[in-house]
Enzyme design. Structure first.
Site, PDB file in Angstrom:
ATOM      1  N   ASP A 190      41.439   9.353  -2.251  1.00  0.00           N
ATOM      2  CA  ASP A 190      41.025   8.978  -3.242  1.00  0.00           C
ATOM      3  C   ASP A 190      42.665   8.590  -4.086  1.00  0.00           C
ATOM      4  OD1 ASP A 190      39.677   7.006  -5.097  1.00  0.00           O
ATOM      5  OD2 ASP A 190      39.818   8.438  -6.434  1.00  0.00           O
TER       6      ASP A 190
ATOM      7  N   ARG B  44      45.744  13.891  -7.536  1.00  0.00           N
ATOM      8  CA  ARG B  44      46.661  13.116  -7.776  1.00  0.00           C
ATOM      9  C   ARG B  44      47.558  12.726  -6.417  1.00  0.00           C
ATOM     10  NH1 ARG B  44      45.427   9.957 -10.951  1.00  0.00           N
ATOM     11  NH2 ARG B  44      46.557   9.372 -13.575  1.00  0.00           N
TER      12      ARG B  44
ATOM     13  N   HIS C 135      41.271   5.014  -4.940  1.00  0.00           N
ATOM     14  CA  HIS C 135      41.648   5.083  -6.739  1.00  0.00           C
ATOM     15  C   HIS C 135      40.298   4.877  -7.842  1.00  0.00           C
ATOM     16  CE1 HIS C 135      44.513   6.442  -9.600  1.00  0.00           C
ATOM     17  NE2 HIS C 135      43.536   6.873 -10.166  1.00  0.00           N
TER      18      HIS C 135
ATOM     19  N   SER D   5      37.371   7.565  -7.824  1.00  0.00           N
ATOM     20  CA  SER D   5      35.733   8.272  -7.978  1.00  0.00           C
ATOM     21  C   SER D   5      35.796   8.398  -9.671  1.00  0.00           C
ATOM     22  CB  SER D   5      36.994   9.553  -7.547  1.00  0.00           C
ATOM     23  OG  SER D   5      37.919   9.844  -8.198  1.00  0.00           O
TER      24      SER D   5
ATOM     25  N   GLU E 190      50.212   3.978  -3.812  1.00  0.00           N
ATOM     26  CA  GLU E 190      49.587   2.716  -4.791  1.00  0.00           C
ATOM     27  C   GLU E 190      49.691   1.900  -4.800  1.00  0.00           C
ATOM     28  OE1 GLU E 190      46.168   4.970  -6.535  1.00  0.00           O
ATOM     29  OE2 GLU E 190      46.456   6.719  -5.789  1.00  0.00           O
TER      30      GLU E 190
HETATM   31  C1  OXD Z   1      43.922   7.769 -13.402  1.00  0.00           C
HETATM   32  C2  OXD Z   1      41.821   7.226 -13.105  1.00  0.00           C
HETATM   33  O1  OXD Z   1      43.970   8.505 -14.399  1.00  0.00           O
HETATM   34  O2  OXD Z   1      41.687   6.580 -11.908  1.00  0.00           O
HETATM   35  O3  OXD Z   1      44.213   8.017 -12.270  1.00  0.00           O
HETATM   36  O4  OXD Z   1      41.604   7.504 -14.369  1.00  0.00           O
END
Ligand code: OXD
Length: 330
Positions: free
Chosen positions: A269, A245, A293, A295, A274
């Site tokens: 990522d 995070r 985001h 990954s 975001e």
């Molecule tokens: C998260 C995901 O929880 O991408 O961020 O699954």
């Protein structure tokens, strides 16, 4: 909590009523709904919603939310809600003050680690194989035979977070010969991980690493874990990969460390905000890699076995699997 049902035993479905499931996902609610398979001979009512307004229209009758970032404002209008299956890897967004204590939250272990292992190894190899450099040389028609790649084998990867995702990444990294160390609350040994440090000794792990990977859940204890002091412990040649995070890292301190080249670079990522706003300075740093985001993506087919197994359990009044410990936040 006026007007709510009393707290039921975990995982016990209401008797003699067809359960109502709300699939909440801004982009793919219908695709997730298609994968729902109630146990043989039983039926569920399924609603899908992509927006808060769509969900608001049905939430009053919903027993189960199968969702991604379900809007907190709707809990007050969901008196029957008993169980929420989270679609993503992280559950921090679920534990808002509005979430009634009676709602059981389940996660989806075993799904994201394989994706995230490839992401981590891919970007580590991007560094050691100097992919950017050779591609830049190609654009200039330069033959850079004097510059060799580095070996990933023998490089030290420090995993901050030893949950199911961290352990999966550890196995993949060990399989290519990396020296894997880790950091966890307990410091308990983990297979293939040469040494697991307690979080109080985080700095020792950081100082030993060529690559530091953040894969720890965001809780009040881990927020801002990678601050200026932690970054100062890292080697000048080391890379930070954040797939957990954004708020695990003190963003201003990271920006400063990258600008001053106190660490080699960062592969990011996840971000506190975001999408990363276009004016954000991270975009323009040549030693920061920004990915949106991606990954550990959620896919309906990979999550379906977990949801359907728990649905069968819930409808049979059996305890659910993968229940999140609300006190710990993961
Ligand atoms: C998260 C995901 O929880 O991408 O961020 O699954």
């Amino acid at each position: 909590m006026r007007g709510r049902r009393p707290v039921r035993a975990r995982g016990v479905a209401p008797a003699a009523r067809r359960p109502v499931v709300l699939v909440y996902n801004p982009d793919e609610a219908a695709a997730y709904a298609k994968t729902i398979r109630p146990p043989r001979g039983r039926a569920v009512t399924i609603h899908t919603a992509a927006t808060e307004a769509e969900a608001a229209a049905v939430v009053g009758e919903v027993d189960i939310v199968y969702g991604w970032k379900f809007p907190a404002s709707l809990y007050a209008r969901a008196p029957r809600l008993a169980w929420q299956q989270v679609m993503g890897a992280g559950v921090d967004w679920v534990f808002v003050p509005e979430l009634p204590p009676s709602v059981v939250v389940t996660r989806a272990p075993g799904v994201f680690g394989a994706w995230m292992s490839e992401y981590v190894l891919g970007w580590c190899l991007w560094v050691t194989q100097r992919m950017e450099t050779y591609r830049a040389a190609q654009r200039e028609q330069r033959w850079r035979g004097e510059l060799l790649p580095a070996r990933l084998r023998g490089a030290t990867l420090a995993l901050v977070g030893m949950g199911d995702i961290g352990r999966t990444i550890a196995r993949a990294a060990a399989a290519v010969g990396m020296n894997v160390i880790g950091v966890s609350r307990s410091g308990q040994p983990v297979p293939v991980v040469k040494r697991v440090y307690r979080v109080g000794h985080l700095h020792r792990a950081l100082a030993a690493a060529d690559f530091v990977v953040l894969v720890v859940p965001l809780t009040s204890e881990t927020r801002g874990l990678i601050d200026a002091t932690a970054l100062a412990m890292m080697r000048p040649s080391a890379w930070l990969l954040n797939i957990g995070r954004g708020a695990l890292v003190d963003e201003a301190a990271l920006l400063e460390a990258l600008r001053a080249r106190r660490i080699a670079g960062a592969v990011l990522d996840v971000f506190p905000k975001e999408p990363l706003p276009p004016e954000h300075p991270f975009w323009r740093l040549d030693n920061a890699v920004i990915t949106p985001h991606i990954s550990g993506p959620s896919t309906p087919d990979e999550l379906a076995p977990i949801f359907n197994d728990n649905l069968a359990r819930w409808m049979a009044g059996r305890p659910l699997r993968h229940v999140v410990d609300r006190r710990r936040g993961y």
